[in-house]
Design an enzyme around this catalytic site. Structure first.
Site, mmCIF file in Angstrom:
data_model
loop_
_atom_site.group_PDB
_atom_site.id
_atom_site.type_symbol
_atom_site.label_atom_id
_atom_site.label_comp_id
_atom_site.label_asym_id
_atom_site.label_seq_id
_atom_site.Cartn_x
_atom_site.Cartn_y
_atom_site.Cartn_z
ATOM 1 N N ASP A 144 5.509 -11.773 1.205
ATOM 2 C CA ASP A 144 4.137 -12.045 1.652
ATOM 3 C C ASP A 144 3.685 -13.435 1.200
ATOM 4 O OD1 ASP A 144 4.075 -9.476 2.679
ATOM 5 O OD2 ASP A 144 3.182 -8.641 0.862
ATOM 6 N N GLY A 159 -1.074 -7.412 4.372
ATOM 7 C CA GLY A 159 -2.107 -8.250 4.959
ATOM 8 C C GLY A 159 -2.911 -8.982 3.910
#
Length: 297
Positions: free
Chosen positions: A243, A40
């Site tokens: 990511d 995240g």
């Protein structure tokens, strides 16, 4: 349109090893470093460095203040973060001599995301947003349902794939972002075209990005299939490359850039990232990515 990322935040304990440790083996490491990470956090950092307006939501645990600082330095808004008494989530990462990695994940505070917290965050969003999440926090099913019901463009990086994710309703997703392994786990297919076929049959309106590492990436959206080749890079550490791709891709969409540009920017950003150690520290800023793209065109 802004990106609101319900994202994991981890302290990454990275060990450089000649090869991955085997069952029953004790292996001396060649080096150790501690980085701020989590899928995240990495994706928020990437999206912010790509020029998007990003707000990061999640549970900041004990010992995790450095994670807030990294998000803010990268340009992400941290006002939605909630404090949690649990220890901060962390990972133990082995990086081999070839730059490949394997990861152990301890959720810690990332496992404290509740439906109540999700509602509180969504109540604070004045307009539809790209709502991004991964599967490193709790509350996945609640977030997918609540965000879709409120008209947000819900985006899932389906990693890691576990039973909770396999049971979740993905029908409300605007975008699903996966690698080859995750695609196989979700569909039972192995070949990239077969994975895309299976997902299209199941979710015809959903956009899909299937990353294949050095083999490039496929994207399906609105009846089109696009292939994005990878850019040559000498890999030092592949941690965070996916990511970086995800953050850049969604940042370009949030900024209403063409799909082809979003894929090219994401691929180049990932190629730059693998040439540097660590996850978050390796993520480039937009100007560098555009300059490198200009050199290869």
């Amino acid at each position: 349109m802004e990106i609101v990322n319900f994202g994991s935040m981890n302290l990454d304990y990275v060990y450089t090893v000649p090869d991955f440790v085997r069952p029953g083996e004790t292996l001396a490491v060649e080096g150790r470093a501690v980085y701020c990470g989590g899928k995240g956090l990495n994706q928020s950092v990437a999206a912010a460095r790509a020029g998007a307006a990003v707000r990061h939501a999640g549970m900041l645990g004990a010992g995790g203040e450095a994670l807030r600082a990294v998000l803010e330095r990268s340009g992400a808004d941290t006002a939605l973060l909630a404090d949690c008494p649990l220890p901060q989530g962390h990972t133990v990462i082995q990086v081999s001599g070839t730059g490949e990695n394997c990861i152990l994940l301890c959720r810690g505070s990332n496992g404290a995301v509740t439906a109540g917290y999700i509602r509180q965050v969504l109540d604070r969003l004045p307009a539809p947003a790209y709502v991004l999440t991964q599967n490193e926090t709790s509350g996945l099913a609640d977030l997918l349902a609540l965000a879709a019901a409120r008209g947000h463009r819900v985006c899932l990086n389906a990693s890691p794939v576990d039973e909770a994710l396999l049971q979740a309703d993905l029908g409300g997703l605007a975008w699903l972002l996966i690698n080859r392994l995750e695609g196989a786990q979700l569909t039972g297919a192995e070949e990239p075209r077969a994975i895309l076929d299976a997902l299209e049959a199941r979710y015809p309106a959903m956009g899909v990005v299937l990353t294949l590492g050095r083999e490039g990436a496929w994207c399906r959206s609105g009846g089109r299939r696009l292939f994005q080749p990878s850019f040559p890079a000498r890999a030092v550490d592949t941690t965070g490359a996916g990511d970086t791709f995800t953050g850049y891709f969604l940042a370009m969409l949030a900024r209403e850039r063409p799909l082809e540009e979003a894929l090219a920017m994401a691929a180049m950003a990932a190629a730059i990232a693998v040439t540097r150690p660590g996850a978050e520290p390796s993520i480039p800023r937009e100007a560098e990515v555009r300059a490198r793209l200009a050199q290869v065109r």
